[in-house]
Structure formats: C-alpha cells, structure tokens
Write an enzyme that holds these catalytic residues in place. Sequence first.
Site, PDB file in Angstrom:
ATOM      1  N   CYS A  92      36.240  41.872  42.697  1.00  0.00           N
ATOM      2  CA  CYS A  92      35.889  41.261  43.985  1.00  0.00           C
ATOM      3  C   CYS A  92      35.107  42.149  44.952  1.00  0.00           C
ATOM      4  CB  CYS A  92      37.156  40.791  44.689  1.00  0.00           C
ATOM      5  SG  CYS A  92      38.295  39.882  43.638  1.00  0.00           S
ATOM      6  N   LYS A 105      36.105  34.476  52.090  1.00  0.00           N
ATOM      7  CA  LYS A 105      36.586  35.791  51.689  1.00  0.00           C
ATOM      8  C   LYS A 105      35.557  36.880  51.993  1.00  0.00           C
ATOM      9  CE  LYS A 105      38.238  38.099  47.482  1.00  0.00           C
ATOM     10  NZ  LYS A 105      38.493  37.897  46.039  1.00  0.00           N
ATOM     11  N   HIS A 163      36.494  40.904  52.038  1.00  0.00           N
ATOM     12  CA  HIS A 163      36.928  41.892  51.043  1.00  0.00           C
ATOM     13  C   HIS A 163      36.093  43.170  50.998  1.00  0.00           C
ATOM     14  CE1 HIS A 163      39.632  41.898  47.208  1.00  0.00           C
ATOM     15  NE2 HIS A 163      39.924  42.850  48.078  1.00  0.00           N
ATOM     16  N   SER A 172      41.708  39.369  49.179  1.00  0.00           N
ATOM     17  CA  SER A 172      42.090  38.326  48.223  1.00  0.00           C
ATOM     18  C   SER A 172      43.365  37.604  48.642  1.00  0.00           C
ATOM     19  CB  SER A 172      42.287  38.925  46.827  1.00  0.00           C
ATOM     20  OG  SER A 172      41.058  39.369  46.300  1.00  0.00           O
ATOM     21  N   HIS A 212      40.225  31.589  43.115  1.00  0.00           N
ATOM     22  CA  HIS A 212      41.021  32.792  42.894  1.00  0.00           C
ATOM     23  C   HIS A 212      42.505  32.424  42.936  1.00  0.00           C
ATOM     24  CE1 HIS A 212      42.658  36.805  43.500  1.00  0.00           C
ATOM     25  NE2 HIS A 212      41.455  37.328  43.329  1.00  0.00           N
ATOM     26  N   ASP A 236      31.640  35.723  41.938  1.00  0.00           N
ATOM     27  CA  ASP A 236      31.725  37.186  42.043  1.00  0.00           C
ATOM     28  C   ASP A 236      32.145  37.871  40.746  1.00  0.00           C
ATOM     29  OD1 ASP A 236      34.351  36.317  42.116  1.00  0.00           O
ATOM     30  OD2 ASP A 236      34.942  37.562  43.806  1.00  0.00           O
ATOM     31  N   ASN A 237      32.880  37.177  39.896  1.00  0.00           N
ATOM     32  CA  ASN A 237      33.277  37.774  38.610  1.00  0.00           C
ATOM     33  C   ASN A 237      33.790  36.687  37.687  1.00  0.00           C
ATOM     34  OD1 ASN A 237      35.715  39.063  40.723  1.00  0.00           O
ATOM     35  ND2 ASN A 237      36.282  37.509  39.223  1.00  0.00           N
ATOM     36  N   LYS A 254      37.425  38.803  33.907  1.00  0.00           N
ATOM     37  CA  LYS A 254      37.490  39.646  35.098  1.00  0.00           C
ATOM     38  C   LYS A 254      38.079  41.015  34.790  1.00  0.00           C
ATOM     39  CE  LYS A 254      39.727  39.695  39.639  1.00  0.00           C
ATOM     40  NZ  LYS A 254      39.864  38.883  40.847  1.00  0.00           N
TER      41      LYS A 254
END
Length: 329
Positions: free
Chosen positions: A37, A90, A92, A115, A192, A244-245, A265
């Site tokens: 993240c 988000k 982060h 997160s 998430h 993001d992943n 991830k």
Amino acid sequence: YVDVDAYGGIVYITPNMYRLAANGMRFTNFYSSQPICTASRAGLLTGCYPNRIGLHGALGPFSKIGISDKEVTIAQMLKAKGYATGIIGKWHLGVTKKFLPLQHGFDEYFGLPYSNDMWPVGFDGKPETDTSDFRSKYPPLPLMDGNKVNRYIKTLDDQSTLTTLYTEHAVSFIHRHKNHPFFLCLAHTMVHVPIAVSDKFKGKSKQGLFGDVMMEVDWSIGQVVKAIHDNGLDMNTLIIFTSDNGPWLTFGNHAGSTGGLKEGKMTTYEGGMREPAIISWPGVIKPGKVCNKLVCNIDILPTLSAITGAPLPANKIDGINILSLFEGE
C-alpha cells in the site's frame, strides 16, 4: 487483475468499469511500483521509485515517518497550473500532521490515514481482546476531514458506509469545481480486507460478499462518471482507474483474483504487481483500445505534466511520459 470484467476473468458485476474500458484504453501490462500500500501510493503520487525516497512498506498508526516535503506530489505539481486538488479515501503516506495531504498539495482531504485493518478489531469484526495480538494495541480507526478527525470507525457496520461516503464527497468535489481545473484522487478503502458493503448492495451480486463489494465500488465509479457528464466535462476530463497492489491471497474469497498470475500482494511476482488499468479521455483516446506496452504507476505524474504543461519536479523522478501511448503511437 481479473476482478474487473473488462479483463475477461471472474465476471463480477462491474458495468461502469467495463464502459470505461469500452470508451477508452485498457492496459494489459500496467504495474504498481511496489506490491504493497504505502510504497505503491508513494510511487503513484511522486513519480518516484518508492524505495529510493524511503517508503517501502505499509506505514502504521504509530509510524514516525511519511512522505518527505522535499518530494513533489501530482497535487503540488498541478496546483502550479491553478488546479483545485482533492483526495478522498485512503492516504497511507504518514499519519502525523506534517505528512497528511493538506501539507502535500491537496486542498481537501476526507478519508482514512492508513489501512482499514489497522484497528483494534479482528477480521471477524469482533474487538480484539487478546493482548498478545498486536492489533489490540492499535488506536481507534480515524476518519479524517482535513487535518482533523471527523469521527472514529469502530465496527464493520461503520466500514460499510465508507464507499458511499467517499462517493458523495467525490461527486460534491466535482460539482463544486466544475468551472475550474481540478485533480481528484479517489482512493477507495474497499476492496481491502476487512471488506464491508452497504445495505443497498448486500446480497445483490449473488457472488458473496466480495462480489457485493465489487458491485458497490463499480456503482461509485458510475456516480463519479455521471457527475462529470452532468457538468458537461466529458470531453475535457481524463479518468484513470487502477489499483495499488494485487490480491491479499491469505484471505481467500475476500481477496480477489489474479486470473492465474503467480502469487499476490506483498510479492514481486506478477500477481503482486500487475494491475488493471483503464484510461478514458474522449477525443484523445480512441474507444476500445488495448495497450500491451509496459507501463508503471510512476509514469502518471510525468504524463500529467506533459498534458497540462505543469513543470516537472526539480528533484529526480523515475517515471516517463506515456502520452504517446494514449494517442496510439
């Protein structure tokens, strides 16, 4: 990678994402700059390899570091050209005030500073009472408005409201800035884990909770696109959808799917780094195009610089301008 139906995998109900792809360009080799993240968001917003600027993991509530004020974000770059800037969802990239969005080029911020699993609650939604579990030490999950806490997210029912709240704020931002150049970063907390969905989508997908959550995120995208259309901004707005992943495979059917790409991830195999990416820009990107070229999220900042004429950061960046790909070269 294949949660979005335009990628031909699991057919979750995502008609708005599909429509974006049909009207724009779908990238098949688009990568996050890191499979986790904080790092991948740092790459996206600064155009830099995140490890090189000291952000190479996932910052928590007690982190003492964050994004450096020596790095220039997309928001700071575009403000030099008179853009209004907002981020919803988000963040982060650091939790103390000096690391929050308003100190890094954003005029508005509403969302979670890290997160949604970084709270004193288990993945089953029950308060974490086992003091040997590190989660029991986490503070309540703050929902931020600017630099201040708006309220605390204490239960999964609270989390189920986030997608709708973010969407309402995004639509409001567009309406308020319809007569002004704007940059809006909408970074949904979902999908998430722990995942949660509002009552209006609960059970509607017939594909379990993850399917319901995908359906609601897709609805959100539809609302944002509608706000752009309702304000007559279609032909003058560039929309980028990506992630993001890869999926957090530990969580099984709450994680999403890579469609057969290896791992997910937190690994640098394809499943951790290769992301869906759809870019819509009517009048420039021809409908229904597919790009197989290698692209990374660090390429977004220099591309937006080329499009808007905003000067690139004086500091070294690692991304490259990919505008020519949008134009079909």
